[in-house]
Design a protein around this motif. Structure first.
Motif, PDB file in Angstrom:
ATOM      1  N   ARG A  82     -15.137 -16.724   1.634  1.00 23.25           N
ATOM      2  CA  ARG A  82     -13.699 -16.985   1.576  1.00 23.25           C
ATOM      3  C   ARG A  82     -13.443 -18.357   2.187  1.00 23.25           C
ATOM      4  NH1 ARG A  82     -10.794 -13.560  -1.779  1.00 23.25           N
ATOM      5  NH2 ARG A  82     -11.587 -11.433  -1.561  1.00 23.25           N
ATOM      6  N   VAL A  83     -12.476 -19.062   1.629  1.00 24.54           N
ATOM      7  CA  VAL A  83     -12.275 -20.449   2.037  1.00 24.54           C
ATOM      8  C   VAL A  83     -10.805 -20.761   2.267  1.00 24.54           C
ATOM      9  CG1 VAL A  83     -14.342 -21.348   0.923  1.00 24.54           C
ATOM     10  CG2 VAL A  83     -12.219 -21.163  -0.392  1.00 24.54           C
ATOM     11  N   LYS A  84     -10.593 -21.829   3.021  1.00 23.68           N
ATOM     12  CA  LYS A  84      -9.271 -22.404   3.235  1.00 23.68           C
ATOM     13  C   LYS A  84      -9.306 -23.868   2.762  1.00 23.68           C
ATOM     14  CE  LYS A  84      -6.668 -19.328   5.630  1.00 23.68           C
ATOM     15  NZ  LYS A  84      -7.513 -18.159   5.708  1.00 23.68           N
ATOM     16  N   PHE A 136     -12.708 -17.157  -4.069  1.00 19.79           N
ATOM     17  CA  PHE A 136     -13.914 -17.029  -3.259  1.00 19.79           C
ATOM     18  C   PHE A 136     -14.999 -17.894  -3.878  1.00 19.79           C
ATOM     19  CE2 PHE A 136     -13.465 -13.426  -6.180  1.00 19.79           C
ATOM     20  CZ  PHE A 136     -14.578 -13.610  -7.002  1.00 19.79           C
ATOM     21  N   ILE A 137     -16.054 -18.149  -3.114  1.00 19.17           N
ATOM     22  CA  ILE A 137     -17.194 -18.919  -3.619  1.00 19.17           C
ATOM     23  C   ILE A 137     -18.400 -17.999  -3.716  1.00 19.17           C
ATOM     24  CG2 ILE A 137     -18.797 -20.809  -3.145  1.00 19.17           C
ATOM     25  CD1 ILE A 137     -16.543 -22.336  -1.846  1.00 19.17           C
ATOM     26  N   ASP A 138     -19.056 -18.058  -4.857  1.00 17.04           N
ATOM     27  CA  ASP A 138     -20.260 -17.283  -5.135  1.00 17.04           C
ATOM     28  C   ASP A 138     -21.446 -18.240  -5.099  1.00 17.04           C
ATOM     29  OD1 ASP A 138     -22.316 -15.773  -6.223  1.00 17.04           O
ATOM     30  OD2 ASP A 138     -21.120 -14.982  -7.894  1.00 17.04           O
ATOM     31  N   ILE A 139     -22.352 -18.070  -4.124  1.00 15.66           N
ATOM     32  CA  ILE A 139     -23.530 -18.939  -4.033  1.00 15.66           C
ATOM     33  C   ILE A 139     -24.797 -18.202  -4.469  1.00 15.66           C
ATOM     34  CG2 ILE A 139     -22.545 -20.436  -2.265  1.00 15.66           C
ATOM     35  CD1 ILE A 139     -24.227 -18.957  -0.174  1.00 15.66           C
ATOM     36  N   GLY A 140     -24.626 -17.002  -5.029  1.00 13.68           N
ATOM     37  CA  GLY A 140     -25.768 -16.225  -5.494  1.00 13.68           C
ATOM     38  C   GLY A 140     -26.290 -15.238  -4.477  1.00 13.68           C
TER      39      GLY A 140
END
Length: 362
Positions: A82-84, A136-140
């Protein structure tokens, strides 16, 4: 033209969100070193290139190194991040984009920005613009433990993963033209300057996107007799926008700012300095346009109201789709901005500087 494009490509593709400008800083120092007499870096990371002139009068040119980014504020048990925001995003531009995250050891970890698929979105909500909390970010990774093994954690920062690409007619696209093109203009101008009437401080600033922070520090340190900021400006010359809303047009030359700002207040460029830049452009035959922008500002604002006040103005490069993965500009506009800046510095003799100084009335 080609050497300018090569310079812009290097700067644009570098990793440098606000507060984490190190990679860009190294490039700036490398490019600046052959053309200045002194380089130093202050406690917050601003880079100063000093080119000595014939007088002790000081001119400051500022362009910011940072780009907007994202910061990890939570790692899900399932491995999603999760990011801002770090700087001003339109969330619509983020969905489906690739990003690069700087890991603890400096490695660059790639990921993609995701959100809930439309297939499982409640009826009527499918086409609503997402908010940052929905992304959200998916990095695997499939767990928080796998995320940790990659050196990604709360506080890790990310930028868009986009390369610099040529379009037709010397138009180019890429990320972070705001404000790597300003940096490129400043560095390219240094190559054109030899014997100059003022001592020039070329400053690559930090943290502009989060409040003009670096320029505030630099202005206090340099205390220039005048200053020019270099930045992008909105080019809304696209279908669906009225001519009144264009602000500036791509391909019509650099924009000389009259005023900018928004709800927090307007910044009005110093009238004498602004008129001088316009006079130089006309005399040198450099294509240019005047700019009034309601919304957004530049380092000039942070510089202008330091100490006893600094006459400050901005030369802008018209850019479409600012703060997106596909910013677009015409290389000619940037090269002409460099010609205009160089001519302004060459012509800023003692008579001009003295016309900017405070006047004592008897």
């Amino acid at each position: 033209m080609q050497d300018f494009k090569a310079l812009l490509k290097r700067l644009s593709e570098a990793f440098g969100p606000s507060g984490f400008e190190d990679e860009v800083r190294d490039l700036v120092i490398e490019e600046m070193r052959p053309y200045v007499d002194q380089i130093f870096v202050d406690k917050w990371g601003n880079v100063y290139g000093v080119k000595k002139g014939r007088t002790e009068y000081r001119a400051m040119v500022a362009a910011h190194m940072d780009e907007i980014g994202l910061v990890v504020d939570h790692v899900e048990k399932s491995g999603f991040l999760r990011v801002k925001p770090v700087g001003g995003w339109n969330e619509v531009t983020l969905v489906g984009q690739r990003v690069i995250i700087k890991a603890r050891d400096g490695r660059k970890i790639r990921g993609v920005v995701g959100t809930r698929p439309p297939h499982i979105t409640p009826p009527g909500k499918e086409r609503e613009a997402p908010e940052m909390k929905d992304l959200f970010i998916d990095i695997g990774a499939s767990s928080a433990e796998e995320v940790a093994k990659l050196g990604v954690e709360v506080g890790s920062v990310a930028v868009l993963d986009r390369e610099f690409v040529d379009l037709a007619y010397d138009v180019v696209t890429g990320k972070a033209f705001d404000d790597r093109v300003g940096l490129a203009v400043m560095l390219y101008t240094l190559r054109q300057l030899d014997d100059i009437p003022v001592t020039l401080y070329a400053v690559a600033t930090v943290q502009e996107e989060v409040g003009l922070r670096g320029a505030s520090i630099a202005a206090e340190r340099v205390n220039p007799h005048y200053a020019i900021a270099l930045d992008t400006t909105v080019a809304s010359d696209v279908p669906g926008a009225s001519e009144r809303d264009y602000v500036a047009r791509v391909g019509k030359g650099p924009a000389i700012k009259v005023l900018d700002g928004g709800r927090a207040g307007l910044f009005i460029a110093h009238p004498r300095l602004r008129d001088f830049i316009v006079e130089v452009a006309r005399r040198e035959g450099i294509p240019h346009q005047l700019e009034v922008l309601y919304g957004g500002t530049t380092d000039a604002l942070a510089i202008a109201f330091r100490r006893e006040g600094v006459p400050a103005a901005t030369i802008s490069i018209p850019t479409r789709y600012i703060h997106s993965p596909v910013e677009v500009l015409k290389v000619d506009d940037a090269v002409n901005a460099s010609k205009l800046l160089a001519a302004t510095i060459r012509n800023s003799d003692s008579n001009f500087i003295e016309s900017l100084l405070e006047k004592h009335i008897k």
